[in-house]
Design an enzyme around this catalytic site. Structure first.
Site, short mmCIF file in Angstrom:
data_model
loop_
_atom_site.label_atom_id
_atom_site.label_comp_id
_atom_site.label_asym_id
_atom_site.label_seq_id
_atom_site.Cartn_x
_atom_site.Cartn_y
_atom_site.Cartn_z
N GLY A 157 0.83 -1.21 0.00
CA GLY A 157 0.00 0.00 0.00
C GLY A 157 0.86 1.25 0.00
O GLY A 157 0.54 2.25 0.65
N ARG A 181 -1.13 -1.28 -6.09
CA ARG A 181 -1.81 -1.53 -7.36
C ARG A 181 -1.50 -0.47 -8.41
O ARG A 181 -1.52 -0.74 -9.60
CB ARG A 181 -3.33 -1.61 -7.13
CG ARG A 181 -3.77 -2.86 -6.41
CD ARG A 181 -5.27 -2.90 -6.18
NE ARG A 181 -5.71 -1.87 -5.24
CZ ARG A 181 -6.97 -1.68 -4.89
NH1 ARG A 181 -7.93 -2.42 -5.41
NH2 ARG A 181 -7.29 -0.74 -4.02
N VAL A 207 -2.64 -7.18 -3.25
CA VAL A 207 -2.35 -8.17 -2.21
C VAL A 207 -3.46 -9.20 -2.04
O VAL A 207 -3.24 -10.25 -1.41
CB VAL A 207 -2.06 -7.49 -0.86
CG1 VAL A 207 -0.85 -6.58 -0.95
CG2 VAL A 207 -3.28 -6.73 -0.34
N TYR A 232 -15.47 -3.72 8.64
CA TYR A 232 -14.15 -3.08 8.71
C TYR A 232 -13.55 -3.28 10.09
O TYR A 232 -12.38 -3.67 10.23
CB TYR A 232 -14.24 -1.59 8.39
CG TYR A 232 -12.91 -0.89 8.56
CD1 TYR A 232 -11.86 -1.15 7.67
CD2 TYR A 232 -12.69 0.01 9.60
CE1 TYR A 232 -10.62 -0.53 7.84
CE2 TYR A 232 -11.46 0.63 9.77
CZ TYR A 232 -10.43 0.36 8.89
OH TYR A 232 -9.21 0.96 9.04
N LYS A 265 -10.05 -5.37 11.13
CA LYS A 265 -8.93 -4.79 11.86
C LYS A 265 -8.74 -5.46 13.22
O LYS A 265 -7.62 -5.52 13.74
CB LYS A 265 -9.12 -3.28 12.01
CG LYS A 265 -8.89 -2.52 10.71
CD LYS A 265 -7.49 -2.74 10.16
CE LYS A 265 -7.17 -1.88 8.96
NZ LYS A 265 -5.78 -2.07 8.47
N GLU A 289 -6.19 9.12 1.88
CA GLU A 289 -7.26 8.82 0.93
C GLU A 289 -8.29 7.85 1.52
O GLU A 289 -9.23 7.46 0.86
CB GLU A 289 -6.67 8.20 -0.35
CG GLU A 289 -5.79 9.15 -1.14
CD GLU A 289 -5.22 8.49 -2.39
OE1 GLU A 289 -5.48 7.28 -2.60
OE2 GLU A 289 -4.52 9.17 -3.15
N PHE A 290 -8.11 7.48 2.78
CA PHE A 290 -8.93 6.46 3.43
C PHE A 290 -10.43 6.73 3.26
O PHE A 290 -11.20 5.86 2.83
CB PHE A 290 -8.57 6.37 4.91
CG PHE A 290 -9.41 5.41 5.71
CD1 PHE A 290 -9.06 4.07 5.78
CD2 PHE A 290 -10.54 5.84 6.39
CE1 PHE A 290 -9.83 3.17 6.52
CE2 PHE A 290 -11.31 4.96 7.13
CZ PHE A 290 -10.95 3.62 7.19
#
Length: 257
Positions: free
Chosen positions: A13, A38, A65, A157, A161, A193-194
């Site tokens: 990333g 990417r 990934v 999400y 995590k 950019e999350f």
């Protein structure tokens, strides 16, 4: 503080946000960087900048990934000078949507689980055996405050995590008796950019997440990652929760307007 000059650091990333910030702080310290993401063109921009500013040696991998076979091929085909990875920073991760679980989008779920959990597992599985055989290495997993505390709409999400945190703890236990170190860094609100990714490019909605407060930056998190890996070899910082002063929990945030 131990030196990481000429150490090989693999960052996933790495095309933006925390990953790009990590690339810069490690370049400043003289490390050699394997940058994976990417977006190859963004990686190339970063590599060019680091090369000009720090004369950094950089190897780029265009990589999703989520694709285990692609991860295997990429790592098995590293040129000989790049094969002995000293530090792995599992940073690739994302959030999609903010829907209630019973209204959630299956594709969003797949993308989060495949990136945040399975992608991290793939990289770890292919990199750590080499660290063990060489008797040297450090794995840094970028988790989230969301792995410790859930919030409305965060369901999958937060689950992904929480898995990162559990996997980090499990990996540390499995590596007990080896010199390999494992750290899990859990940031709170970081302006990258999350949120744009979470809201599928809705910039206006993304900006509201950070409105009226001072969030962390990617550089703030990179500084903490760098601190962890430069401690003496007998010291392992297992986990850190890193939040801005304006944030107390996932939902308790102070806004000035």
């Amino acid at each position: 503080m131990i030196s990481i000059k000429d150490e090989i650091v693999l960052i996933t990333g790495a095309s933006s946000g925390i990953g790009a910030s990590c690339a810069k702080v490690f370049a400043q310290a003289g490390a050699k960087l394997i940058l994976a993401a990417r977006r190859k063109e963004k990686l190339q921009e970063i590599a060019d900048l680091l090369g000009k500013e720090f004369a950094t040696q950089v190897y780029l991998i265009e990589l999703d990934v989520r694709d285990r076979q692609a991860v295997e091929i990429a790592l098995n085909s590293l040129p000989e000078p790049w094969q002995n990875i000293d530090i792995l920073i599992n940073n690739a991760g994302l959030s999609r949507g903010l829907s209630k679980l019973h209204e959630g989008d299956f594709q969003d779920w797949e993308e989060m689980i495949d990136t945040n959990v399975k992608g991290l597992l793939y990289l770890t599985r292919y990199v750590v055996p080499g660290m063990v055989s060489r008797g040297k290495g450090h794995v840094v997993n970028i988790g989230s405050i969301a792995g410790r505390q859930t919030y409305p709409g965060g369901n999958v999400y937060c689950g992904s995590k929480a898995a990162v945190r559990a996997i980090s703890e499990g990996l540390k236990q499995d590596l007990l008796g080896t010199p390999i170190r494992v750290s899990c860094i859990d940031p709170g609100l970081v302006e990258t950019e999350f949120s744009q990714v979470r809201f599928h490019g809705d910039t206006e909605r993304a900006e509201k997440v950070y409105q009226g407060l001072t969030p962390l930056t990617g550089d703030d998190v990179a500084d903490v990652v760098f601190f962890c890996v430069t401690r003496p070899n007998h010291v392992n910082i297992s986990e850190i929760l890193l939040v801005p002063v304006d944030q107390a929990t996932t939902t308790l945030v102070h806004r000035r307007n």
